[in-house]
Enzyme design. Structure first.
Site, PDB file in Angstrom:
ATOM      1  N   GLY B 273       0.820  -1.208   0.000  1.00 42.76           N
ATOM      2  CA  GLY B 273       0.000   0.000   0.000  1.00 42.76           C
ATOM      3  C   GLY B 273       0.856   1.261   0.000  1.00 42.76           C
ATOM      4  N   GLU B 298      -1.264  -1.695  -7.012  1.00 41.99           N
ATOM      5  CA  GLU B 298      -2.074  -0.643  -7.632  1.00 41.99           C
ATOM      6  C   GLU B 298      -1.371   0.711  -7.649  1.00 41.99           C
ATOM      7  OE1 GLU B 298      -5.706  -0.845  -5.243  1.00 41.99           O
ATOM      8  OE2 GLU B 298      -4.902   0.642  -3.884  1.00 41.99           O
TER       9      GLU B 298
END
Lengths: 519, 519
Positions: B273, B298
């Site tokens: 993250g 991501e």
């Protein structure tokens, strides 16, 4: 014995045939055992009974304890008997039975539950038996036959049998000669380990991508035992007025979605859980306007036979034939007709997000309760008491095209016919989050939560789903929580955290959740 | 203008070039807008600024409000300016910015968050704009070019730009000429509707299965505007002593798992993250013993450039280049070196369970807090105040080979340097359940929860993760809850439900969670 030998096509394995009693020495206290079986079909029956007899006769209660890893529930005559004889230590990932349930909740049995697709995968990765090198000491499998190459032809359920066969040091196979051979009904893929996993190339429910049997090193098979005990199956819960109304609300919604162009005319593959609401929904489909329907699910109950008979169900994929005794009779009586339209797959496949998302499954499951923001509790009554386990509900609800949960708006307590509301301010245990659910339904109505912010969801859920006995209480909760939270700029999802379980407290003390006010 | 025309290879579209100010008439109050942009890179900049100028100059505050559907966060200069001018009504699925955050929590903005892969998919299915026929009135896309066929070559992030382009009635394209063309860096697959969805055929992080641009009907493009505003990106959070210790705990665990044969020597693809712990973990990897590592995530932050420079990172897949201003300079200065090892994908692909499970990703994310049974809160402080949104944490944690959450064991309150414990009896909001998480880590230690029942998990988490200031309080909670629940046979997951938020109440009243006792 003739039928048994016929079922074992690898003739060198005939030498491993023995009685159930003769398998007792294979079992040692503290072993990790993997079993076939799912909702309660396809589980081993005669060997567990023989071992229980052994423990009982020899006063070995508490001296022969095992860790049981199974697909889901097995028959109570095994589950509860083992628990009664203190034979069950760990138990994953789902159970039904009065004795086992009590022991899970009084600290005797160490149970854990995980989404079934993950459970199967992690079992194969060796995560649950990591202190044992990732292996099972012994695998116990009900099968309906063995191929020329030693491949295991499973029976009425798949569950985690492939992962057990893969990871067990030794295997005991129960060949059930009281049921037909299920050869041809299975679509088996094994759990590969990353980085070597491959896609599951299904794009239709009736695609087949695996093999008819589970590959198995025959040297691992230490015993083959004949069983003549048929599955007792799952008795059907008959629909009542409330579940009929819930089903009607859902069917109306489907028609609305078809009209809006968001669902094709034959819908998308249905997943439906167990219980009377699920049966009412399938009952509604039998009479309903949708044809050429497909089912992608984990359990097929008797109502699915009616659905086939209606001509409206084209094909069904499951991991288990969770039929009643009568249901099995119907199945066997019309074997070709039904089995040409059914396939059974391992749960790591039937419940895999990859398949569920690609096929666009419509998932429908019953929780214990849900809350005004769209979180649901599927497992722990009062936040602490385990009922059965999460099962596959999370696999389906997280990945479905439409995630639907349905429940009666209230349940009776001992003293009040509507003493328990199934719609609460905050569920005391969360299995499915607000990020997972699209639609909530009670007999009162249907709340479509798609695209709504939490406060809009609360309004929709209270308006549509809450029973009239609780509507003023819930409206008052939301209004007060909103006001209090906005004052402090903390009101994205308003709550009165320090009063939030007041209704549960009243239930514990007075036997009803009907509180006078939120002061 | 020469560079702009060069970037638009479909020359008939040159006629649609206009100034940002000239796009103002395309916007009407109440519209559903879809934007490109992710963590905050690749979002439209000059058109939103021009519209904000228009609202400000003409006193239209509150009279031009829009529903914004974006991949994730965008730059504060747009997000907060629009919020300040009361231009934001709905806002999905993630935001950062002081003004927008305040408005989300005071009821001005209707925000919703959903797992990003589901969000993207449901956006394409038209669920969020179902009252608008499932369409966006207008799509606003930052691109770095347009192909001969009208295909959109996106910029530094993908997010939900493909779904927006697919479902928008009209499109305004900002071509950013201050950045290089990103052609070649993207792997675009579109969201298909069931029953016509197909597999994502990646079996390695560096496989490519899509196209280099987003297909687009050029007739939908109503305006093309030049932008020369570079992305401000995301400044790097420097690691501190606590995050270094957390990272060390995680790297030790990796080595242990490699030794046990449960991880390959080069690990499995990492998802990490944002924030200082994530950066410390990547920092640890740069100095660590693992080579030929891959990343499937991501967001790529600056530390990933160090990871590439170390020679230990082979390839990275992301949906966004979430670099700092300096990071972008490094990227552009060594474009070939970095971009030959990076690919950007839509979030419905980067975050798709199908890819995450198949590749066996190791997921690592920071929650607000977790509880003793392994539930985590990622979004709502105190159960009510939204911070940013759930983002992709649930996509990764639910589907990873190993699901890891890491947090400092405590945080300071205003009056007490350890006034807030990040390990609590029950989280007041659940984003990730006990069925999803494998490993919890603080600077105190690492709790491996795999295969443990809830009571064993509680012991492990309290022993390994809780700060010494809170250890007696937490031990006492667990022991009392256990005793009370076992007495009533309701103790699968013991809680004292009516006292469970006592620490949160003390924090609200006294500024610390250190309670004297559980009476």
């Amino acid at each position: 014995m003739g039928e048994l030998r016929k079922r074992i096509r690898k003739t060198s394995l005939h030498a491993r045939i023995m009685s159930a009693e003769d398998t007792v020495p294979f079992f040692k206290n503290g072993m990790d055992l993997g079993w076939s079986g799912f909702t309660p079909v396809g589980y081993p029956k005669v060997v567990p009974a023989a071992l229980a007899d052994h423990v009982e006769k020899n006063g070995l209660q508490g001296k022969m304890r095992f860790n049981l890893f199974i697909g889901a529930s097995i028959g109570g005559e095994v589950e509860d008997r083992w628990a009664s004889l203190q034979m069950t230590d760990k138990r994953w990932p789902y159970q039904t039975g009065k004795v086992i349930q009590k022991q899970v909740n009084d600290g005797t049995v160490r149970m854990g539950d995980k989404h079934l697709s993950l459970y199967a995968q992690d079992l194969a990765y060796g995560f649950y038996t990591k202190d044992n090198g990732g292996r099972f000491d012994l695998g116990l499998i009900e099968a309906s036959g063995i191929t020329e190459d030693g491949g295991i032809i499973l029976a009425g359920s798949i569950g985690v049998a492939p992962e057990v066969i893969q990871n067990a040091d030794k295997l005991i196979i129960e060949i059930n000669t009281a049921i037909p051979s299920f050869e041809g009904l299975h679509d088996i893929v094994m759990t590969e380990r990353p980085p070597f996993k491959k896609p599951y190339l299904v794009t239709r429910v009736d695609d087949r991508v695996g093999s008819l049997h589970v590959p198995c090193d025959p040297d691992k098979i230490v015993a083959i035992v004949e069983s003549r005990m048929p599955d007792n199956g799952r008795p059907l819960s008959p629909p009542d007025e409330i579940s009929e109304q819930i089903a009607a609300n859902i069917l109306d919604f489907f028609q609305f979605e078809v009209k809006a162009g968001r669902l094709p005319k034959n819908l998308l593959p249905l997943q439906s859980g167990v219980g009377n609401i699920a049966n009412a929904v399938v009952g509604g489909m039998v009479k309903g306007p949708f044809a050429n329907v497909k089912v992608w699910t984990e359990v097929l109950q008797d109502t699915m036979l009616d659905f086939f008979d209606s001509g409206k169900l084209d094909f069904a994929s499951s991991t288990s034939l969770s039929l009643s005794v009568d249901g099995f009779k119907r199945l066997y009586a019309d074997w070709e007709k039904y089995t040409s339209r059914v396939v059974l797959r391992p749960i790591q496949f039937s419940n895999h997000p990859e398949a569920i998302r690609r096929l666009g499954v419509i998932a429908m499951n019953t929780p214990v309760e849900f809350d005004i923001y769209g979180h649901a509790n599927s497992t722990l009554v009062g936040g602490t008491r385990m009922i059965n386990g999460i099962g596959g509900s999370g696999d389906f609800l997280r990945n479905a095209y439409l995630s639907i949960m349905h429940t009666p708006s209230t349940r009776p307590s001992k003293s009040d016919p509507t003493g328990i509301t199934c719609v609460v301010p905050m569920v005391p245990h969360v299995d499915h989050t607000e990020h997972d659910l699209d639609v909530l339904v009670t007999e009162q109505g249907l709340a479509d939560l798609r695209g709504l912010c939490p406060r809009e969801r609360a309004k929709e859920i209270v308006d549509k789903c809450v029973h009239s006995d609780y509507k003023p209480i819930m409206q008052d909760y939301f209004e007060r929580a909103r006001r209090e939270c906005f004052e402090r700029n903390v009101g994205h999802e308003p709550h009165m955290l320090f009063k939030v379980f007041k209704m549960q407290q009243k239930l514990a003390e007075k036997g009803t959740m009907k509180i006078d006010n939120w002061d």
